[in-house]
Motif scaffolding. Structure first.
Motif, PDB file in Angstrom:
ATOM      1  N   VAL A   1      -3.503   0.406   5.981  1.00 57.05           N
ATOM      2  CA  VAL A   1      -4.698   0.944   5.839  1.00 57.05           C
ATOM      3  C   VAL A   1      -5.742  -0.074   6.354  1.00 57.05           C
ATOM      4  CG1 VAL A   1      -6.734   1.613   4.120  1.00 57.05           C
ATOM      5  CG2 VAL A   1      -4.237   2.039   3.569  1.00 57.05           C
ATOM      6  N   ASP A   2      -5.670  -1.511   5.963  1.00 54.84           N
ATOM      7  CA  ASP A   2      -6.640  -2.484   6.382  1.00 54.84           C
ATOM      8  C   ASP A   2      -6.560  -2.459   7.983  1.00 54.84           C
ATOM      9  OD1 ASP A   2      -7.669  -3.230   3.746  1.00 54.84           O
ATOM     10  OD2 ASP A   2      -5.983  -4.503   3.537  1.00 54.84           O
TER      11      ASP A   2
ATOM     12  N   THR B   1       2.704  10.291   2.450  1.00 57.11           N
ATOM     13  CA  THR B   1       2.008   9.078   1.507  1.00 57.11           C
ATOM     14  C   THR B   1       1.145  10.192   0.322  1.00 57.11           C
ATOM     15  OG1 THR B   1       0.287   7.596   1.350  1.00 57.11           O
ATOM     16  CG2 THR B   1       0.241   8.821   3.136  1.00 57.11           C
ATOM     17  N   ASP B   2       1.062   9.649  -0.726  1.00 55.91           N
ATOM     18  CA  ASP B   2      -0.089  10.401  -1.635  1.00 55.91           C
ATOM     19  C   ASP B   2      -1.565  10.069  -1.127  1.00 55.91           C
ATOM     20  OD1 ASP B   2      -0.431   7.255  -1.982  1.00 55.91           O
ATOM     21  OD2 ASP B   2       0.013   7.470  -4.170  1.00 55.91           O
TER      22      ASP B   2
ATOM     23  N   TYR C   1      -5.758   5.497   8.758  1.00 54.08           N
ATOM     24  CA  TYR C   1      -4.162   5.496   8.420  1.00 54.08           C
ATOM     25  C   TYR C   1      -4.226   6.994   7.645  1.00 54.08           C
ATOM     26  CZ  TYR C   1      -0.163   5.148   5.434  1.00 54.08           C
ATOM     27  OH  TYR C   1       0.969   5.303   4.938  1.00 54.08           O
TER      28      TYR C   1
ATOM     29  N   CYS D   1       4.886   9.943  -1.042  1.00 48.64           N
ATOM     30  CA  CYS D   1       5.056   9.018  -2.325  1.00 48.64           C
ATOM     31  C   CYS D   1       4.087   8.034  -2.609  1.00 48.64           C
ATOM     32  CB  CYS D   1       6.323   8.244  -1.695  1.00 48.64           C
ATOM     33  SG  CYS D   1       6.923   7.072  -2.853  1.00 48.64           S
TER      34      CYS D   1
ATOM     35  N   LYS E   1       0.862  -6.723   2.371  1.00 46.63           N
ATOM     36  CA  LYS E   1       0.488  -5.925   1.363  1.00 46.63           C
ATOM     37  C   LYS E   1       0.408  -6.604   0.091  1.00 46.63           C
ATOM     38  CE  LYS E   1       1.143  -2.407   4.364  1.00 46.63           C
ATOM     39  NZ  LYS E   1       2.232  -1.563   4.328  1.00 46.63           N
ATOM     40  N   LEU E   2      -0.364  -5.994  -0.884  1.00 46.90           N
ATOM     41  CA  LEU E   2      -0.929  -6.601  -2.137  1.00 46.90           C
ATOM     42  C   LEU E   2       0.059  -7.376  -2.783  1.00 46.90           C
ATOM     43  CD1 LEU E   2      -3.014  -6.759  -4.209  1.00 46.90           C
ATOM     44  CD2 LEU E   2      -1.953  -4.977  -5.605  1.00 46.90           C
TER      45      LEU E   2
ATOM     46  N   LEU F   1       1.618 -10.476  -0.582  1.00 49.58           N
ATOM     47  CA  LEU F   1       0.706 -11.356  -0.189  1.00 49.58           C
ATOM     48  C   LEU F   1       0.137 -12.075  -1.385  1.00 49.58           C
ATOM     49  CD1 LEU F   1      -2.374 -10.688   1.951  1.00 49.58           C
ATOM     50  CD2 LEU F   1      -2.871 -11.584  -0.134  1.00 49.58           C
ATOM     51  N   MET F   2       0.160 -11.319  -2.586  1.00 52.23           N
ATOM     52  CA  MET F   2      -0.101 -12.306  -3.787  1.00 52.23           C
ATOM     53  C   MET F   2       1.049 -13.231  -4.288  1.00 52.23           C
ATOM     54  SD  MET F   2      -3.249 -11.457  -4.368  1.00 52.23           S
ATOM     55  CE  MET F   2      -4.249 -10.194  -3.820  1.00 52.23           C
TER      56      MET F   2
ATOM     57  N   PRO G   1      -6.855 -13.106  -2.817  1.00 54.30           N
ATOM     58  CA  PRO G   1      -8.300 -12.274  -2.694  1.00 54.30           C
ATOM     59  C   PRO G   1      -8.015 -10.745  -3.046  1.00 54.30           C
ATOM     60  CG  PRO G   1      -6.649 -12.299  -0.439  1.00 54.30           C
ATOM     61  CD  PRO G   1      -6.028 -12.987  -1.517  1.00 54.30           C
TER      62      PRO G   1
ATOM     63  N   ASN H   1      -9.265  -0.923  -8.939  1.00 55.07           N
ATOM     64  CA  ASN H   1      -8.886   0.282  -8.415  1.00 55.07           C
ATOM     65  C   ASN H   1      -7.256   0.277  -8.737  1.00 55.07           C
ATOM     66  OD1 ASN H   1     -10.759  -1.018  -6.459  1.00 55.07           O
ATOM     67  ND2 ASN H   1     -10.471   0.656  -5.348  1.00 55.07           N
TER      68      ASN H   1
ATOM     69  N   TRP I   1       2.773   2.586  -8.924  1.00 52.33           N
ATOM     70  CA  TRP I   1       3.904   1.730  -8.158  1.00 52.33           C
ATOM     71  C   TRP I   1       5.228   2.140  -8.373  1.00 52.33           C
ATOM     72  CZ3 TRP I   1       2.453  -1.660  -4.491  1.00 52.33           C
ATOM     73  CH2 TRP I   1       1.351  -2.056  -4.601  1.00 52.33           C
TER      74      TRP I   1
ATOM     75  N   ARG J   1     -12.586  -3.372   0.293  1.00 49.47           N
ATOM     76  CA  ARG J   1     -12.287  -2.632   1.517  1.00 49.47           C
ATOM     77  C   ARG J   1     -13.155  -1.338   1.482  1.00 49.47           C
ATOM     78  NH1 ARG J   1      -6.207  -0.055   0.804  1.00 49.47           N
ATOM     79  NH2 ARG J   1      -5.661  -2.019   1.805  1.00 49.47           N
TER      80      ARG J   1
ATOM     81  N   HIS K   1     -12.694   2.314   0.049  1.00 50.73           N
ATOM     82  CA  HIS K   1     -11.683   1.999  -0.857  1.00 50.73           C
ATOM     83  C   HIS K   1     -11.367   3.068  -1.714  1.00 50.73           C
ATOM     84  CE1 HIS K   1      -9.597  -1.620  -3.147  1.00 50.73           C
ATOM     85  NE2 HIS K   1      -8.649  -0.613  -2.996  1.00 50.73           N
TER      86      HIS K   1
ATOM     87  N   TYR L   1      -4.848   6.398  -7.431  1.00 51.49           N
ATOM     88  CA  TYR L   1      -3.821   7.427  -6.905  1.00 51.49           C
ATOM     89  C   TYR L   1      -2.885   7.603  -7.951  1.00 51.49           C
ATOM     90  CZ  TYR L   1      -4.747   5.426  -2.074  1.00 51.49           C
ATOM     91  OH  TYR L   1      -5.347   5.128  -1.040  1.00 51.49           O
TER      92      TYR L   1
HETATM   93  O1  DAU Z   1      -0.095   4.948  -1.749  1.00 52.03           O
HETATM   94  C1  DAU Z   1       0.782   4.854  -0.536  1.00 52.03           C
HETATM   95  C2  DAU Z   1       0.114   3.744   0.504  1.00 52.03           C
HETATM   96  O2  DAU Z   1       0.524   2.466  -0.453  1.00 52.03           O
HETATM   97  C3  DAU Z   1       0.829   3.694   1.698  1.00 52.03           C
HETATM   98  O3  DAU Z   1       0.642   5.059   2.545  1.00 52.03           O
HETATM   99  C4  DAU Z   1       0.580   2.606   2.508  1.00 52.03           C
HETATM  100  O4  DAU Z   1       1.445   2.741   3.695  1.00 52.03           O
HETATM  101  C5  DAU Z   1       0.791   1.436   1.873  1.00 52.03           C
HETATM  102  O5  DAU Z   1       0.330   0.492   2.513  1.00 52.03           O
HETATM  103  C6  DAU Z   1      -0.041   1.399   0.636  1.00 52.03           C
HETATM  104  O6  DAU Z   1      -1.402   1.471   0.707  1.00 52.03           O
HETATM  105  P1  DAU Z   1      -2.357   0.756   0.093  1.00 52.03           P
HETATM  106  O7  DAU Z   1      -3.720   0.612   0.629  1.00 52.03           O
HETATM  107  O8  DAU Z   1      -2.431   1.257  -1.483  1.00 52.03           O
HETATM  108  O9  DAU Z   1      -1.687  -0.796  -0.156  1.00 52.03           O
HETATM  109  P2  DAU Z   1      -2.188  -2.149   0.077  1.00 52.03           P
HETATM  110  O10 DAU Z   1      -1.000  -3.051  -0.654  1.00 52.03           O
HETATM  111  O11 DAU Z   1      -2.712  -2.656   1.211  1.00 52.03           O
HETATM  112  O12 DAU Z   1      -3.321  -2.371  -0.988  1.00 52.03           O
HETATM  113  C7  DAU Z   1      -2.810  -2.126  -2.503  1.00 52.03           C
HETATM  114  C8  DAU Z   1      -4.057  -2.336  -3.206  1.00 52.03           C
HETATM  115  O13 DAU Z   1      -4.510  -3.578  -3.341  1.00 52.03           O
HETATM  116  C9  DAU Z   1      -5.578  -1.411  -2.758  1.00 52.03           C
HETATM  117  O14 DAU Z   1      -6.166  -1.172  -3.770  1.00 52.03           O
HETATM  118  C10 DAU Z   1      -6.089  -2.679  -2.065  1.00 52.03           C
HETATM  119  C11 DAU Z   1      -5.980  -3.978  -2.756  1.00 52.03           C
HETATM  120  N1  DAU Z   1      -5.734  -5.121  -2.116  1.00 52.03           N
HETATM  121  C12 DAU Z   1      -4.861  -5.043  -0.985  1.00 52.03           C
HETATM  122  C13 DAU Z   1      -4.853  -6.498  -0.333  1.00 52.03           C
HETATM  123  C14 DAU Z   1      -3.911  -6.540   0.914  1.00 52.03           C
HETATM  124  C15 DAU Z   1      -6.437  -6.328  -2.691  1.00 52.03           C
HETATM  125  O15 DAU Z   1      -7.201  -6.176  -3.642  1.00 52.03           O
HETATM  126  N2  DAU Z   1      -6.117  -7.436  -1.872  1.00 52.03           N
HETATM  127  C16 DAU Z   1      -5.726  -7.662  -0.855  1.00 52.03           C
HETATM  128  O16 DAU Z   1      -5.695  -8.747  -0.030  1.00 52.03           O
END
Ligand code: DAU
Ligand code: NAD
Length: 343
Positions: A87-88, A125-126, A153, A180, A192-193, A196-197, A208, A215, A219, A276, A279, A283
């Motif tokens: 997404v980012d 994706t959801d 995305y 999903c 991804k979250l 990365l963490m 971060p 949000n 999972w 974001r 944001h 979900y």
């Molecule tokens: O819901 C399904 C989706 O899940 C998929 O379609 C996407 O391909 C997949 O990347 C994922 O999308 P999200 O945007 O939910 O995943 P992400 O890991 O990027 O972020 C998860 C949550 O964490 C979201 O609320 C943003 C937050 N986040 C993410 C990052 C990278 C942070 O707070 N800090 C961060 O540095």
């Protein structure tokens, strides 16, 4: 049975290949992957030499390449994981998302038609449903929830879903779609979250968290997703959409705290950063259809899945270190520099 698995060098696609090799040792699996920043051949190193497996580097948008691969392999089915998935990154630059996620899917479906209308499964994706309010715990996404996307995305994924349904109705292509929720597990790309963490915590770097960290994501352990796709591929009703989710909603900040606790690191590493754009708040999947029709239920509890995942990152440092030594550093700089100041 021969299955073309696109995007099999990425997170879920690779886990799907490993899952299918165990579940169906007699199948031939052909992985088509462009090896973008998110694809890693090292992920597949344990299967590259297997006689039942073939890896082909290529772009799903490359019609000539895709057609000749289908001519060579005579596949019985295609499972399309290939996508720009972050997404980012789609917020930084949508164009490649439209190309791969929409045009690429249409090229694959044209090839599937040309090969005699073979079975086609689209991994969606959801996020195509948009988001739900935080204060309405009674609301869930069902397969009939209207599409209402928030990011480039998710819009590109929704477009691909609609195209897939139109290929079914117009050309009779035997299509299914799975939508999903957020996956986690081994080989999850370090942007991804969860990875990365884990990695930042191990390195003693700031974690971060966007906005206030409230949000909510639903999972699902990646292996449970792979089992759902296998079931839909074999037993799903043609032309249907199946939601796949774990009834495991968690706030981002709670996930981050669990990771820090398990690694024995201080919560002082948490840094709340600029949110974001657009944001999605929450979900939440209602998996009733896949449960009642196909008997699917998630098997991995979050506390077990996250423990296994953290252990995997501890045991496989060379896999992620190689990634974060590369182009990742430029991306990280672009995404987070100037954002990492506490507000
Ligand atoms: O819901 C399904 C989706 O899940 C998929 O379609 C996407 O391909 C997949 O990347 C994922 O999308 P999200 O945007 O939910 O995943 P992400 O890991 O990027 O972020 C998860 C949550 O964490 C979201 O609320 C943003 C937050 N986040 C993410 C990052 C990278 C942070 O707070 N800090 C961060 O540095
Ligand atoms: P990922 O980014 O880890 O992997 C994507 C893979 O696709 C990479 O190997 C990449 O090289 C390949 N690829 C990208 N563009 C390509 C192209 N043009 N041609 C061929 N290969 C190409 O993604 P992921 O997290 O494994 O997601 C896989 C699929 O599942 C995507 O369709 C995504 O939308 C969907 N999905 C992901 C999640 C999640 O939580 N990660 C949840 C629901 C749905």
């Amino acid at each position: 049975m021969t299955i073309i698995v696109t995007g099999g060098a990425g997170f879920i696609g690779s886990n799907f290949i490993f899952y299918m090799m165990k579940a169906h040792p007699d199948y031939r699996l052909v992985c088509l992957d462009k090896l973008t920043y998110a694809g890693n051949l090292s992920t597949l190193k344990g299967v590259l030499d297997m006689p039942s497996f073939r890896f082909v580097r290529g772009d799903i948008c490359d019609r000539d390449l895709v057609y000749s691969l289908f001519d060579e392999e005579h596949p019985d089915a295609v499972v399309n994981f290939a996508a720009e998935s972050h997404v980012d990154r789609s917020i930084l630059d949508p164009s490649l998302f439209l190309q791969t996620n929409i045009i690429g899917t249409s090229v694959l479906m044209d090839a599937a038609r040309r090969a005699g209308n073979i079975r086609f499964h689209q991994i969606s994706t959801d996020e195509v449903y948009g988001d739900l309010p935080l204060d309405r715990k009674d609301l869930f996404f069902t397969e009939t929830t209207p599409l209402h996307t928030s990011s480039p995305y998710s819009s590109s994924k929704a477009a691909a879903d609609l195209l897939a349904l139109s290929y079914h109705r117009t050309y009779g292509l035997p299509v299914t779609i799975s939508r999903c929720s957020n996956n986690y597990g081994p080989y999850h790309f370090p942007e991804k979250l969860i990875p990365l963490m884990i990695i930042n915590a191990l390195k003693g770097k700031s974690l971060p968290v966007y906005g206030q960290g409230i949000n909510v994501r639903d999972w699902l352990y990646v292996e449970d997703h792979c089992r759902a796709v296998d079931l839909i591929l074999h037993k799903g009703r043609i032309g249907e959409v199946y939601n796949v989710g774990g009834h495991n909603e968690m706030r981002n900040i709670d996930i981050v705290r669990i990771i820090l606790r398990q690694l024995g690191k201080s919560e002082d590493l948490i840094t709340f950063v600029e949110d974001r754009k657009g944001h999605d708040l929450r979900y939440a999947i209602d998996p009733q259809k896949i449960s009642s029709e196909l008997g699917w239920l998630p098997e991995t509890k979050f506390e077990d899945g996250i423990r296994k995942t953290i252990k995997w990152y501890l045991d496989n440092e060379s896999w992620w270190q190689e990634i974060i030594d590369g182009e990742y550093q430029d991306y990280y700089e672009r995404m987070y520099s100037g954002r990492l100041e506490p507000r």
